[in-house]
Design a protein around this motif. Structure first.
Motif, short mmCIF file in Angstrom:
data_model
loop_
_atom_site.label_atom_id
_atom_site.label_comp_id
_atom_site.label_asym_id
_atom_site.label_seq_id
_atom_site.Cartn_x
_atom_site.Cartn_y
_atom_site.Cartn_z
N CYS A 1 1.08 -1.17 -0.16
CA CYS A 1 -0.02 0.04 -0.13
C CYS A 1 1.00 1.21 -0.10
CB CYS A 1 -0.86 0.06 1.33
SG CYS A 1 -2.06 1.36 1.37
N GLU A 2 0.70 2.07 -1.10
CA GLU A 2 1.76 3.09 -1.30
C GLU A 2 0.94 4.54 -1.60
OE1 GLU A 2 4.89 2.47 -3.82
OE2 GLU A 2 5.67 1.05 -2.65
N LEU A 3 0.69 5.32 -0.62
CA LEU A 3 0.06 6.47 -0.84
C LEU A 3 -1.32 6.40 -1.30
CD1 LEU A 3 2.38 8.54 -3.47
CD2 LEU A 3 2.31 8.71 -0.97
N GLY A 4 -1.96 5.55 -0.26
CA GLY A 4 -3.40 5.22 -0.28
C GLY A 4 -4.04 4.20 -1.48
N SER A 5 -2.90 3.77 -2.36
CA SER A 5 -3.21 2.90 -3.53
C SER A 5 -2.46 1.74 -3.54
CB SER A 5 -3.11 3.18 -4.88
OG SER A 5 -4.19 4.57 -5.02
N CYS A 6 -3.01 0.53 -4.10
CA CYS A 6 -2.14 -0.57 -3.83
C CYS A 6 -1.28 -0.63 -5.06
CB CYS A 6 -3.32 -2.00 -4.20
SG CYS A 6 -4.08 -2.05 -2.62
N THR A 7 -0.07 -1.20 -4.98
CA THR A 7 0.89 -1.37 -5.87
C THR A 7 1.37 -3.00 -5.84
OG1 THR A 7 2.95 -0.95 -4.62
CG2 THR A 7 1.90 0.83 -5.81
N VAL A 8 1.63 -3.71 -7.28
CA VAL A 8 2.07 -4.82 -7.00
C VAL A 8 3.03 -4.96 -8.11
CG1 VAL A 8 -0.24 -5.81 -6.37
CG2 VAL A 8 0.22 -5.59 -8.86
N ARG A 9 3.83 -6.24 -8.20
CA ARG A 9 4.84 -6.65 -9.14
C ARG A 9 4.65 -7.98 -9.75
NH1 ARG A 9 9.53 -9.63 -8.92
NH2 ARG A 9 9.30 -10.07 -6.77
N TYR A 10 4.58 -7.90 -10.92
CA TYR A 10 4.52 -9.17 -11.81
C TYR A 10 5.76 -10.06 -11.57
CZ TYR A 10 -0.09 -7.96 -14.05
OH TYR A 10 -1.37 -7.65 -14.19
N LEU A 11 5.29 -11.32 -11.62
CA LEU A 11 6.62 -11.98 -11.45
C LEU A 11 7.36 -12.04 -12.86
CD1 LEU A 11 5.26 -15.15 -9.27
CD2 LEU A 11 6.73 -13.19 -8.56
N GLY A 12 6.54 -11.97 -13.83
CA GLY A 12 7.13 -11.98 -15.20
C GLY A 12 7.09 -13.23 -15.84
N ASP A 13 7.27 -12.87 -17.33
CA ASP A 13 7.36 -14.13 -18.09
C ASP A 13 8.63 -14.21 -18.39
OD1 ASP A 13 7.21 -15.95 -20.36
OD2 ASP A 13 6.30 -14.33 -21.59
N ARG A 14 9.45 -15.25 -17.79
CA ARG A 14 10.81 -15.52 -17.75
C ARG A 14 11.47 -15.68 -19.18
NH1 ARG A 14 12.05 -20.63 -14.21
NH2 ARG A 14 10.12 -21.31 -15.44
N ASP A 15 10.96 -16.26 -20.14
CA ASP A 15 11.50 -16.56 -21.52
C ASP A 15 10.96 -15.28 -22.34
OD1 ASP A 15 9.01 -17.18 -21.94
OD2 ASP A 15 9.68 -19.42 -22.38
N GLY A 16 9.97 -14.46 -22.07
CA GLY A 16 9.69 -13.44 -22.94
C GLY A 16 8.59 -13.63 -23.92
N ASP A 17 8.28 -14.82 -24.09
CA ASP A 17 7.31 -15.34 -25.03
C ASP A 17 6.02 -15.21 -25.03
OD1 ASP A 17 6.57 -17.12 -23.35
OD2 ASP A 17 7.29 -18.89 -24.27
N GLY A 18 5.55 -14.31 -23.83
CA GLY A 18 4.10 -13.74 -23.77
C GLY A 18 3.01 -14.76 -23.03
N ASP A 19 3.89 -15.97 -22.69
CA ASP A 19 3.08 -16.92 -22.04
C ASP A 19 3.67 -17.47 -20.84
OD1 ASP A 19 1.20 -18.97 -21.84
OD2 ASP A 19 1.92 -20.52 -23.24
N LEU A 20 2.65 -17.36 -19.79
CA LEU A 20 3.24 -17.48 -18.39
C LEU A 20 3.19 -19.24 -18.18
CD1 LEU A 20 1.42 -14.92 -16.00
CD2 LEU A 20 3.53 -14.95 -17.35
N GLN A 21 3.99 -19.50 -17.16
CA GLN A 21 4.09 -20.94 -16.69
C GLN A 21 2.53 -21.45 -16.04
OE1 GLN A 21 5.59 -18.30 -15.54
NE2 GLN A 21 6.35 -18.68 -13.49
N PRO A 22 2.31 -22.51 -16.26
CA PRO A 22 1.05 -23.28 -15.80
C PRO A 22 0.71 -22.91 -14.32
CG PRO A 22 2.18 -24.89 -16.98
CD PRO A 22 3.21 -23.70 -16.83
N GLU A 23 1.71 -22.80 -13.32
CA GLU A 23 1.43 -22.62 -12.12
C GLU A 23 0.74 -21.09 -11.73
OE1 GLU A 23 5.97 -22.44 -12.55
OE2 GLU A 23 4.16 -23.94 -13.20
N CYS A 24 1.14 -20.23 -12.99
CA CYS A 24 0.61 -18.76 -12.81
C CYS A 24 -0.80 -18.77 -13.49
CB CYS A 24 1.63 -18.01 -13.30
SG CYS A 24 2.53 -16.84 -12.25
N GLY A 25 -1.32 -19.83 -14.06
CA GLY A 25 -2.43 -19.75 -14.74
C GLY A 25 -2.21 -19.66 -16.32
N GLY A 26 -1.05 -19.67 -16.58
CA GLY A 26 -0.67 -19.74 -18.23
C GLY A 26 -0.70 -21.16 -18.77
#
Length: 877
Positions: free
Chosen positions: A105-130
């Motif tokens: 919580c920063e300045l009254g709004s939520c911030t998050v960080r995406y874990l990211g797509d490690r190989d950069g092909d636009g598709d997440l790993q299955p455990e992330c729902g991809g």
């Protein structure tokens, strides 16, 4: 198995803006339970605005393009962007999303960080729902194509399926059936494959087929080799023949070819119907008047036309036929709304021009001293130079200070008829906002003027004086940028773009000064900058200017033209007003637009944009007056009109065009053009100027039966029988054409360049919302016997034996040429150690060439130091 291409493309369209930065994330959101199978995108709508939904392989996928949440991230568990979630602690931002971390919580709004797509092909790993079964390999994802290599590239659980086209994948290699071959790693039938017809790599034309190893067009289509496409045969002039060409020269499409029919005529290279063409009615060169139509080869007056002695006449404004045929106004009277009016005053019953009559200067019976002229209702101008007829105000003219031929020393100026030594600029204010102030706001509104502070800098060698349109207290970000000039009898008016305190925004301002730097104030043009300023040549002194300005709103742009008679507007999404001229029937506006534009409208009339450009961009010419009309200029490509000048009852326009424009064909990527246009939009003549590169005309003036045009070019161009070569790419050309025929008289190449104003004032332009486009600036003016041009130059240049070297990275060039043959008369460089640029030039009746320039650093003129910013410099003849 491979995903259906149509579904993949639909998904791609939703995230293309943000995919490169973050990648496309596939996951089940948990917000809405997806159906067991999906058949279209509607089945997968999760109701969350920051996600994109896709149906691929009967399964729903949900992406989170980062562009949907600028400066934030999409969190489906929260139902939208993280920044939209109010919070008081980190606990309020916690979620069960396997793809996010570091929820805070920063300045009254939520911030998050995406874990990211490690190989950069636009598709997440299955455990992330991809669906990425190998997130360490960018070649493996649910959108990858399966290869014959013993691996599962498309993550569907099957290995090497459908990877060999018509063949089979055996032990990591494609085995093709008899009669097929391997092309680009897949088995194809060269007898029918349109991408590999007859042999690998031979593609058939678009729309074609491969028949027994040979490319062909299907029945009913024919091959257009230029387009490499199979087309139907076009039958209209806009789309003629198998290649769908445009019959731009007026020809008709007959049997798939552009042909001039037997009952048409070829006039000036154009195919015309003499039964209806107003320029060639009944025969080539027979032109109908503006109030006539061509009917069956004869000029016939329109029902609402008025003819006096066989000549089309406007009874409301024609001084020779005012109100009725044969009723002529007296000398110095004009016709307005069908009645003769006097622009001055009636002295002893006679209309008298009190602004210029030395026997009635400023009022009846006010007589100026012997030899003194009446200028702007004020005595003081004396004919001192008998040979040149130069008018001098002996109260401040340093060459005639206190009397003719009483010249001050070179380091002194003239103040109230007395020579005064001065080497520093003096700060002045703009006066008391009296009648001399030119109010440029729409009529009916309250006058807005400014008692602006500015600096007047005294005479230097060869310099009549300098006005600095800023003052010592002006901060750099608020400095004015010069746009345009117009000369009066003595003195000059200018428009600038800068910060306007009264508006708390950037806008245009008009200034007028006499040669001694006296000003009655400055008038504000709300929103946007004027790009050309023109004084009515029939009015002496500092008369009200004609100008055009462009103002941007959130939805469209408004071009406003100010004339003594009325205010006129044009509306369009991308319209720009670049020039205005005074013609026989009123003001004429010119510029460039794309999309749609409105015809000119005035007063409370509604402007509706319904005239559409033929190409990507077109030029336009808008005639105002009792019968306003808008004429588009250009062909099917990108074209522009940059400048305009009135010539007799017509106007001459100039700009650039690409490709073909109604029979006029460019020599290179784009050519400059000059054209004389009648009031009905037809052309007297058109001339293309260009070579193999990109060329364009930027300014045009009329001078003693000639049209003088200046622009930029590269390489070599031929004008008439003269070929000139640019000293460097983007150099200037200067040419003279006959006003009656367009035939070239002479041409010169100049080692200089126009000012790219938009590039150098980005800070100002970006402050407008949205910004206003500003054209390239180049100064061109004509006096009784010479042509003056001003532009930018860098380094050492040679002009017909005159060598000039810039002091800084860019200096201002002022050059004068003889109007009869274009020979160089004089050239001078002005500038300091900074980047200095020329915006415009104007010549007053004394022969002084006034330069509007922008100085990047202080500049020295003799013993006088001029500060940076917008300046007006009077260069003596």
């Amino acid at each position: 198995m491979r995903r259906p291409l149509s579904l993949v493309l639909v998904a791609l369209a939703a995230w293309v803006v943000g995919c490169e930065a973050e990648g496309f994330r596939i996951r089940d959101t948990g917000v809405r339970i997806d159906p067991p199978e999906c058949f279209d995108l509607g089945d997968c709508d999760d109701g969350i605005e920051c996600t994109s939904d896709d149906c691929a392989g009967l399964r729903c996928y949900h992406g989170r393009p980062p562009g949907f949440c600028p400066g934030s991230a999409c969190v489906p568990d929260h139902g939208g962007c993280a920044s939209s979630v109010a919070c008081t602690s980190d606990l309020d931002c916690a979620d069960d999303d396997a793809c996010t971390a570091d929820e805070r919580c920063e300045l009254g709004s939520c911030t998050v960080r995406y874990l990211g797509d490690r190989d950069g092909d636009g598709d997440l790993q299955p455990e992330c729902g991809g669906g990425d079964c190998d997130d360490a390999d960018a070649h493996v994802s649910i959108y990858a194509d399966e290869q014959c290599d013993g691996r599962d590239e498309d993550c569907d659980g099957d290995v090497d399926e459908s990877s060999c086209g018509l063949g089979q994948c055996v032990n990591g290699a494609c085995v093709c059936p008899e009669g097929t071959a391997i092309c680009e790693g897949a088995c194809v039938d060269n007898r029918t494959d349109v991408e590999h017809c007859g042999t690998c790599g031979v593609s058939c034309a678009s729309g074609g087929v491969c028949d027994q190893g040979a490319c062909a067009c299907p029945i009913g289509l024919e091959l257009c080799a230029e387009q490499n496409a199979c087309n139907t045969i076009g039958t209209t002039p806009r789309s003629c023949g198998v290649c769908r060409v445009s019959c731009d020269d007026g020809t008709q499409c007959i049997d798939g070819e552009c042909i001039c029919p037997d009952d048409f005529l070829t006039c000036r290279g154009l195919c015309v119907d003499p039964r209806s063409n107003r320029e060639h009615c009944g025969a080539c060169g027979v032109s109908c008047q503006w109030c006539e139509e061509c009917v069956e080869g004869a000029c016939v007056p329109r029902a609402d036309a008025t003819l006096c002695d066989g000549i089309c006449t406007r009874l409301l404004s024609d001084a020779r036929n005012c109100g009725e045929c044969g009723h002529a106004c007296a000398a110095d009277e004009s016709c307005s709304r069908g009645a003769c009016i006097c622009s001055g005053a009636y002295c002893d019953g006679v209309c008298t021009p009190t602004r210029s009559d030395p026997a009635n200067c400023g009022g009846c019976g006010v007589v100026c001293p012997a030899g003194s002229r009446c200028e702007d209702s004020r005595c003081g101008c004396v004919d001192c130079d008998v040979s040149g007829g130069r008018c001098a105000d002996v109260s401040f003219d340093a060459d005639h200070c206190g009397g003719c031929d009483l010249a001050c020393p070179i380091d002194q100026g003239c103040v109230d008829g007395v020579c005064v030594a001065s080497t520093s600029c003096v700060t002045r204010d703009g006066g008391d906002c009296i009648d001399a102030v030119i109010d440029l706001r729409p009529r009916g509104g309250s006058a807005v003027c400014r008692e602006m502070a500015y600096e007047w800098c005294p005479r230097a060698p060869g310099i009549a004086g300098v006005v600095r349109l800023d003052n010592p207290y002006t901060v750099e970000s608020d400095r004015n940028v010069p746009l345009a000039l117009a000369a009066a009898r003595q003195g000059v008016c200018a428009t600038t773009l800068g910060y306007v305190v009264e508006l708390d925004a950037y806008g245009g301002v008009s200034w007028c000064f006499d040669p001694q730097g006296r000003s009655g104030g400055a008038a504000i043009i709300a929103g946007g900058g004027a790009t050309q300023l023109l004084l009515d040549a029939t009015q002496p002194g500092l008369s009200p200017p004609w100008l055009v300005s462009t103002r941007a709103t959130a939805a469209y742009r408004v071009v406003t033209a100010r004339t003594p008679a009325d205010d006129w507007r044009l509306i369009g999404v991308t319209v720009v007003g670049e020039a205005v001229a005074s013609a026989a029937r009123g003001g004429v506006i010119a510029g460039t637009f794309s999309g749609a534009i409105s015809p000119p409208c005035s007063g409370s009339a509604e402007c509706v944009a319904h005239v559409t450009a033929r190409g990507g961009t077109d030029g336009y010419v808008a005639f105002t007056g009792p019968e306003p009309r808008l004429v588009t200029v250009g062909g099917p490509s990108d074209d522009a009109v940059h400048t305009i000048v009135g010539v007799a009852d017509d106007v001459v326009i100039a700009g650039s065009f690409r490709g073909s424009w109604d029979g006029l064909v460019s020599h290179g990527a784009s050519d400059a053009f000059v054209a004389r246009m009648r009031g009905d939009g037809s052309y007297v003549w058109r001339v293309a100027i260009g070579g193999a590169s990109e060329d364009e005309a930027l300014r045009v003036v009329e001078h003693l039966g000639a049209v003088i045009v200046a622009g930029r070019f590269s390489g070599s161009i031929t004008i008439g029988d003269q070929t000139i070569t640019a000293p460097r790419p983007g150099a200037l050309f200067l040419a003279a054409l006959r006003a009656d025929t367009g035939a070239p008289s002479w041409a010169r190449a100049i080692d200089a360049r126009p000012w790219d104003l938009a590039r150098d004032v980005d800070a100002i332009l970006e402050s407008a919302a949205p910004p206003i486009a500003l054209p390239l600036r180049l100064g061109l003016a004509a006096s009784a016997s010479e042509i003056a041009i001003t532009a930018d130059f860098t380094g050492t240049i040679d002009l017909a034996g005159t060598s000039l070297t810039s002091v800084g990275a860019s200096d201002v060039l002022v050059a004068r040429f003889a109007s009869d043959d274009g020979r160089l008369l004089a050239a001078r460089g002005l500038g300091g150690v900074g980047e200095d640029h020329a915006a415009d030039v104007a010549i007053d009746d004394t022969g002084t060439a006034w330069i509007a320039a922008h100085l990047g650093a202080p500049m020295s003129l003799g013993a006088v130091s001029i500060g940076e910013g917008a300046v007006l410099i009077g260069v003596l003849p």
